[in-house]
Design a protein around this motif. Structure first.
Motif, PDB file in Angstrom:
ATOM      1  N   ILE B  91      18.385   1.012 -38.149  1.00 11.11           N
ATOM      2  CA  ILE B  91      18.076   0.123 -37.013  1.00 11.11           C
ATOM      3  C   ILE B  91      18.022  -1.321 -37.478  1.00 11.11           C
ATOM      4  O   ILE B  91      18.590  -2.228 -36.846  1.00 11.11           O
ATOM      5  N   LEU B  92      17.364  -1.554 -38.607  1.00  6.82           N
ATOM      6  CA  LEU B  92      17.282  -2.924 -39.125  1.00  6.82           C
ATOM      7  C   LEU B  92      18.676  -3.470 -39.412  1.00  6.82           C
ATOM      8  O   LEU B  92      19.011  -4.587 -39.023  1.00  6.82           O
ATOM      9  N   TYR B  93      19.498  -2.660 -40.074  1.00  8.46           N
ATOM     10  CA  TYR B  93      20.863  -3.104 -40.372  1.00  8.46           C
ATOM     11  C   TYR B  93      21.677  -3.255 -39.083  1.00  8.46           C
ATOM     12  O   TYR B  93      22.480  -4.165 -38.932  1.00  8.46           O
ATOM     13  N   GLY B  94      21.441  -2.314 -38.151  1.00 11.43           N
ATOM     14  CA  GLY B  94      22.183  -2.356 -36.890  1.00 11.43           C
ATOM     15  C   GLY B  94      21.833  -3.591 -36.065  1.00 11.43           C
ATOM     16  O   GLY B  94      22.712  -4.240 -35.477  1.00 11.43           O
ATOM     17  N   THR B 243      27.301  -1.948 -25.253  1.00 13.01           N
ATOM     18  CA  THR B 243      28.098  -1.137 -24.339  1.00 13.01           C
ATOM     19  C   THR B 243      29.453  -0.809 -24.953  1.00 13.01           C
ATOM     20  O   THR B 243      29.901   0.349 -24.950  1.00 13.01           O
ATOM     21  N   LEU B 244      30.103  -1.844 -25.502  1.00 10.43           N
ATOM     22  CA  LEU B 244      31.418  -1.622 -26.111  1.00 10.43           C
ATOM     23  C   LEU B 244      31.301  -0.635 -27.265  1.00 10.43           C
ATOM     24  O   LEU B 244      32.121   0.274 -27.401  1.00 10.43           O
ATOM     25  N   SER B 245      30.267  -0.798 -28.101  1.00 11.97           N
ATOM     26  CA  SER B 245      30.095   0.092 -29.242  1.00 11.97           C
ATOM     27  C   SER B 245      29.777   1.502 -28.771  1.00 11.97           C
ATOM     28  O   SER B 245      30.219   2.483 -29.347  1.00 11.97           O
ATOM     29  N   LEU B 247      30.826   2.793 -26.081  1.00 11.68           N
ATOM     30  CA  LEU B 247      32.090   3.355 -25.602  1.00 11.68           C
ATOM     31  C   LEU B 247      33.045   3.636 -26.750  1.00 11.68           C
ATOM     32  O   LEU B 247      34.101   4.221 -26.555  1.00 11.68           O
ATOM     33  N   GLY B 248      32.665   3.180 -27.923  1.00 12.71           N
ATOM     34  CA  GLY B 248      33.474   3.478 -29.091  1.00 12.71           C
ATOM     35  C   GLY B 248      34.574   2.481 -29.370  1.00 12.71           C
ATOM     36  O   GLY B 248      35.411   2.692 -30.233  1.00 12.71           O
ATOM     37  N   VAL B 249      34.594   1.356 -28.657  1.00 14.77           N
ATOM     38  CA  VAL B 249      35.639   0.368 -28.929  1.00 14.77           C
ATOM     39  C   VAL B 249      35.064  -0.844 -29.659  1.00 14.77           C
ATOM     40  O   VAL B 249      35.751  -1.831 -29.855  1.00 14.77           O
ATOM     41  N   GLY B 250      33.823  -0.768 -30.061  1.00 14.01           N
ATOM     42  CA  GLY B 250      33.202  -1.921 -30.723  1.00 14.01           C
ATOM     43  C   GLY B 250      33.397  -1.856 -32.223  1.00 14.01           C
ATOM     44  O   GLY B 250      34.495  -1.635 -32.710  1.00 14.01           O
ATOM     45  N   VAL B 251      32.290  -2.071 -32.936  1.00 10.92           N
ATOM     46  CA  VAL B 251      32.369  -2.073 -34.401  1.00 10.92           C
ATOM     47  C   VAL B 251      32.583  -0.644 -34.894  1.00 10.92           C
ATOM     48  O   VAL B 251      32.171   0.311 -34.245  1.00 10.92           O
ATOM     49  N   PRO B 252      33.231  -0.502 -36.051  1.00 10.03           N
ATOM     50  CA  PRO B 252      33.468   0.829 -36.602  1.00 10.03           C
ATOM     51  C   PRO B 252      32.162   1.473 -37.074  1.00 10.03           C
ATOM     52  O   PRO B 252      31.211   0.777 -37.379  1.00 10.03           O
ATOM     53  N   PRO B 253      32.122   2.828 -37.129  1.00 11.12           N
ATOM     54  CA  PRO B 253      30.888   3.549 -37.477  1.00 11.12           C
ATOM     55  C   PRO B 253      30.403   3.217 -38.885  1.00 11.12           C
ATOM     56  O   PRO B 253      29.240   3.468 -39.207  1.00 11.12           O
ATOM     57  N   SER B 257      26.292  -0.886 -35.217  1.00  6.68           N
ATOM     58  CA  SER B 257      25.356  -1.762 -34.517  1.00  6.68           C
ATOM     59  C   SER B 257      24.405  -0.865 -33.736  1.00  6.68           C
ATOM     60  O   SER B 257      24.528   0.356 -33.761  1.00  6.68           O
ATOM     61  N   LEU B 258      23.458  -1.469 -33.027  1.00  6.16           N
ATOM     62  CA  LEU B 258      22.501  -0.675 -32.264  1.00  6.16           C
ATOM     63  C   LEU B 258      23.224   0.200 -31.253  1.00  6.16           C
ATOM     64  O   LEU B 258      22.859   1.347 -31.025  1.00  6.16           O
TER      65      LEU B 258
END
Lengths: 332, 307, 327
Positions: B91-94, B243-245, B247-253, B257-258
């Motif tokens: 969470i802190l890193y996210g 929201t983007l993350s 949905l899976g189109v944001g930052v890679p796993p 991110s949160l």
């Protein structure tokens, strides 16, 4: 013409229209026509070196537009304006050099100074833009000199505009205008927003500066009493046109144009002589649909058929010029 | 008294500082924001574990519940996820990534919007009409759709490995572009007002270049509302990113991110491992709420009519 | 004064509590107005003249408040009345006219609707009678063809005509007192003269008391019977208008009158009398006489003791120069 006797500023048929049409979409959808507001219509006059020429008139008469045309804030629609014999519009390259010889003082001391700037930066702006000072020390010295010249202290330069009263702000405005050593100052209602006691300070200061620096003023005001006090010559404007132009003393003693007479009559009588007043009926007509003929005819007690159809031209009369058929015909 | 102390005293007595000191909500929001931002910034130092160091990961620690529940351990305060990563640390890193993307996107939006708004308002004419029509068109789409569109274009245009590298920047660009309109409209409006004031006319009579007038005269006088919009926009941008993350189109796993964390947790929500989704979600709520409250206070404090 | 005063203000004090301390905007003002009399209240911006007017009509903007003193209308105390009672007095017994005629009229209703509604609110008359009265009022304030104009909206009127409508609105309920705050300032000079004449005529005709607040000495000279000169929230001088304008006693009034460019004496570049400096801000009012830092005739007592208004002839003057009788 001999340069010394040549007028410093000369307006020849200067005109300015404003497009006050509805937005394009409305014009197309509603069939609304394009509408032009003739703010300044065929105005010609000279400003002589070292004099104060005042333009006076009610709101919407175009006097402020004339001021802005001269300093270049608005472009001319027709006619020309010469400064020291040179056409201001024709000179692209030298216009900047010419423009630095004129400056402007504005009406509202609360809006004419950038609230986020220190006073010294405000006053020094013309020096910086025109690169008149060699270094910071010279600039600082000049700013201090200017502030003292307008009756402020050199230390006031460190403050922000909101720390000053209206009159002091107007002094700062004057210091900024004087910064580039101009010859010609356009003053647009410089005391209208001030209280009378402060107005007297500013009028006295302007007279002093004119004497000391040999300045030429174009003084715009709606207050005929102020104008008659400070001006050498006075131009009276009505609906975009100059209706009378005369020496101040002459205008006071024998106003020719009926509109000038009305303005004189409307000045409250502080002496309380008890002279009866006949307030003129009516108001300034809508400038979008000015009356035909003489624009003043609907309010004029001397209007006849000619006044309603033929527009009077500014013609010389003793001690000045007036645009009135009745004066020309000797009916008045 | 030294000059520095004098300045400090002036700042302390400033209307804004006064209004801040006298607003409990603002104080609470500021403390929460500080905790969130501090935790995010200092994550590498204060996080109990490094969730991205595969050497310290132990798969057998996976699905450990929070410390206070029956089978939890003090080692993992908020439990672990499926791969045995410590939830508190992730969470802190996210939050670090969420906040970073949010702030960068807002900065990008603000610079773009303020520039276009200034140009539009000051120069007017056809440029103004063009910029404002583009703004109108963009406003007729939801911001998230614009961001998805930009992200999609980037995915097609960039080779996959490059895209993964640049994912964060693409995200910033996508969220940034989706948000400029508000800045541009506000700044254009204020610019129109300032442009009519006599100090701007005075600068024109002096003969200053239009660009200099825009930057030196007009800009400092239109920044107040921009600050308010930007603060509230930070919260929106963080949510958009989440929201983007999600949905899976944001930052890679690999750099969750949160929003990514909530998405991962979502898979286990129905199988009883509720903490994996809940805690990142809570962190998101607290962060966004704090920033929003701060923005609301700032708007009221800067509004002379409400003072 | 022969008639009993219609409005009596005694030691009025208006304060604005701020977080940096309490500002005293109106400080110990006393005056009265008789029926049919026009009292001019003159002063520079920030002198407290508008706040005095607002206090009287009960429209002080919070946090401003009446901290001391009393206001009596026909003998009845009207300061600190509950809001709903004050609202009934305002409109019925006190009419108000403000500077900007546009903001005083509701743009969504016709002039007639606004007049009729006000009349119906305050007077026991039927709708038809109210409309007849509205027409009569419009005619009285000099609006040509009132039958045609009564059903028009405010934006269809010009500035001067709008101010006439506002005056008609203030007159609807036949108030005993009209508080007019800079009623001519937003108008052009030629219209100013028309409105001034109208106000004066109405006061005479209806026996209405008028408190005319303005910064313009010219308007005072044309309209007022008596004049109160305010400075920094205090009364500097109060007396018959001719007396105050032609033989000002307080050094501030002297300076004020001298600083107005006079028409009769067109002398090019003759210096105007000027009062140096500016009126102090409310948080920096000097000890003693508020005017002392700018006063050319200041002496020791002026900086130490605040002068109370002293009767000098027909005027009251708050100046230590007159402490030992008129000079």
């Amino acid at each position: 013409m001999d340069p010394a006797s040549r007028p410093l500023v000369r307006l020849i048929g200067a005109s300015r229209d404003f497009d006050v049409s509805r937005p394009w979409l409305n014009r197309v959808l509603e069939g609304a026509p394009r509408r032009l507001l003739r703010a300044v219509d065929d105005v010609s006059f000279d400003v002589r070196r070292g004099e104060t020429l005042a333009l006076v008139g009610e709101s919407g008469c175009g006097k402020s537009t004339v001021a802005r045309l001269i300093v270049g804030l608005y472009a001319l629609s027709r006619g020309r304006i010469e400064f020291d014999g040179l056409d201001l519009a024709a000179l692209e390259t030298d216009a900047a050099a010419l423009r630095r010889r004129m400056q402007m003082i504005f009406q509202d001391p609360y809006a004419s100074l950038n609230p986020r700037w220190r006073v010294r930066d405000i006053v020094a702006e013309p020096i910086r833009v025109l690169r008149l000072a060699d270094n910071d020390a010279a600039e600082g010295a000049r700013v201090a000199e200017l502030l003292r010249q307008v009756g402020l202290a050199a230390e006031d330069g460190e403050k922000y505009p909101h720390e000053f009263s209206g009159g002091q702000r107007q002094r700062i405005s004057i210091a900024r205008a004087l910064c580039g050593n101009p010859e010609f100052l356009v003053c647009d209602e410089p005391t209208s927003a001030l209280d009378v006691s402060v107005q007297a300070q500013i009028l006295n200061l302007m007279a002093e500066l004119q004497e000391r620096l040999g300045l030429t003023y174009l003084f715009i005001s709606h207050n005929l009493a102020v104008v008659l006090h400070i001006a050498d010559r006075v131009g009276v404007m009505y609906l975009g046109r100059v209706v009378e132009l005369a020496e101040a003393a002459q205008l006071f003693a024998t106003p020719r144009h009926p509109y000038t007479r009305m303005l004189m009559d409307a000045i409250p009588d502080l002496e309380m002589s008890g002279k009866p007043r006949t307030p003129v009926a009516g108001e300034v007509p809508n400038p979008l649909a000015p009356p035909a003929g003489c624009a003043f005819h609907p309010r004029c007690p001397h209007a006849n058929a000619r006044c309603r159809t033929e527009r009077p031209q500014l013609r010389p009369v003793a001690g000045g010029a007036a645009a009135c058929h009745a004066v020309e015909e000797g009916r008045l | 008294m030294t000059a520095g102390a004098g300045r400090l005293r002036r700042a302390w007595n400033h209307d804004l500082a006064w209004s801040f000191r006298h607003s409990p909500v603002a104080l609470l929001a500021a403390v929460l924001t500080l905790v969130c931002v501090g935790g995010a910034l200092l994550a590498p130092w204060i996080a109990p574990h490094n969730p991205f160091d595969s050497a310290t990961l132990n798969l057998s620690d996976g699905f450990t519940p929070p410390a206070w529940s029956g089978s939890g351990t003090a080692k993992y305060l908020l439990g672990t996820d499926d791969q045995g990563r410590d939830m508190l640390s992730t969470i802190l890193y996210g939050a670090r990534i969420s906040l970073g993307v949010g702030l960068a996107a807002v900065l990008f939006s603000a610079v773009l919007g303020v520039s276009l708004g200034l140009l539009s308002g000051y120069l007017g004419g056809h440029l103004d009409a063009f910029i404002m029509r583009v703004a109108d068109i963009q406003l007729s789409f939801p911001a998230i759709l614009i961001a998805l569109l930009i992200d999609g274009v980037a995915r097609v245009a960039l080779p996959p490995e490059l895209h993964d590298q640049l994912a964060v920047y693409v995200l910033v660009l996508a969220i940034g572009v989706s948000g400029w309109v508000q800045y541009a409209r506000t700044v254009r409006g204020s610019t129109l007002v300032e442009k009519g004031k006599e100090y701007v006319q005075a600068a024109r009579v002096i003969g200053r270049h239009p660009l200099a007038i825009m930057l030196r005269h007009v800009l400092p006088n239109v920044t107040g509302p921009v600050l308010v919009i930007a603060t509230i926009h930070v919260a929106t941008a963080i949510i958009t990113e989440a929201t983007l993350s999600f949905l899976g189109v944001g930052v890679p796993p690999t750099q969750p991110s949160l929003g990514t964390l909530v998405r991962i947790g979502n898979n286990f929500l129905l199988s009883g491992e509720w903490w994996i989704a809940l805690f990142p979600g809570l962190a998101l709520v607290v962060l966004v709420l704090a920033v929003n409250l701060l923005g609301d206070w700032l708007r009221d404090a800067l509004n002379p009519k409400l003072r | 004064m022969s008639a009993a005063p219609l409005l009596e203000v005694k030691d009025l004090r208006v304060e604005f509590p701020t977080r940096r301390g309490t500002l005293v905007a109106v400080d110990g003002i006393s005056f009265s107005i008789a029926p049919g009399e026009v009292l001019g209240v003159v002063g520079e911006s920030g002198a407290g003249k508008s706040l005095t007017g607002m206090a009287i009509i009960g429209l002080l903007e919070p946090p401003g408040r009446i901290a001391a003193g009393e206001i009596r209308l026909e003998g009845e105390r009207i300061d600190h009345l509950p809001a709903d009672r004050m609202r009934r007095i305002r409109g019925r017994r006190i009419g108000a006219i403000f500077q900007d005629p546009l903001t005083s009229l509701n743009p969504l209703y016709t002039v007639g609707e606004q007049l009729v509604e006000t009349i119906l609110t305050h007077l026991e008359v039927g709708h038809d009678e109210a409309r007849r009265r509205a027409l009569r009022l419009l005619a009285e304030v000099g609006i040509p063809a009132p039958e045609a104009r009564i059903d028009q909206y405010p934006h269809q009127f010009s500035g001067g005509m709008r101010q006439r409508v506002v005056i008609a609105l203030a007159l609807c309920a036949e108030p005993r007192l009209i508080v007019a705050d800079e009623p001519t300032t937003a108008l052009d000079v030629s219209i100013q003269a028309q409105i001034i004449t109208l106000l004066k005529h109405l006061a005479r005709e209806h026996g209405t008391a008028v408190m005319l607040i303005t910064h313009d000495m010219g308007v005072i000279a044309e309209t007022a019977d008596r004049v109160a000169v305010m400075y920094a929230g205090r009364l500097a001088e109060l007396g018959p208008v001719r007396e105050v304008l032609q033989r000002p006693r307080h050094p501030y009034t002297v300076g004020l009158m001298g600083s107005i460019p006079k028409l009769g004496a067109v002398k090019r570049h003759a210096r105007l009398v000027q009062i140096d400096g500016a009126m102090p801000r409310l948080n920096a009012i000097p000890a003693g006489c508020a005017f002392n830092p700018r006063c050319p005739q200041r002496f020791a007592r002026c900086t130490a003791e605040r002068p109370e208004p002293l009767q000098v002839g027909d005027t009251r003057t708050a100046c230590w120069l007159y402490a030992d009788g008129p000079r």
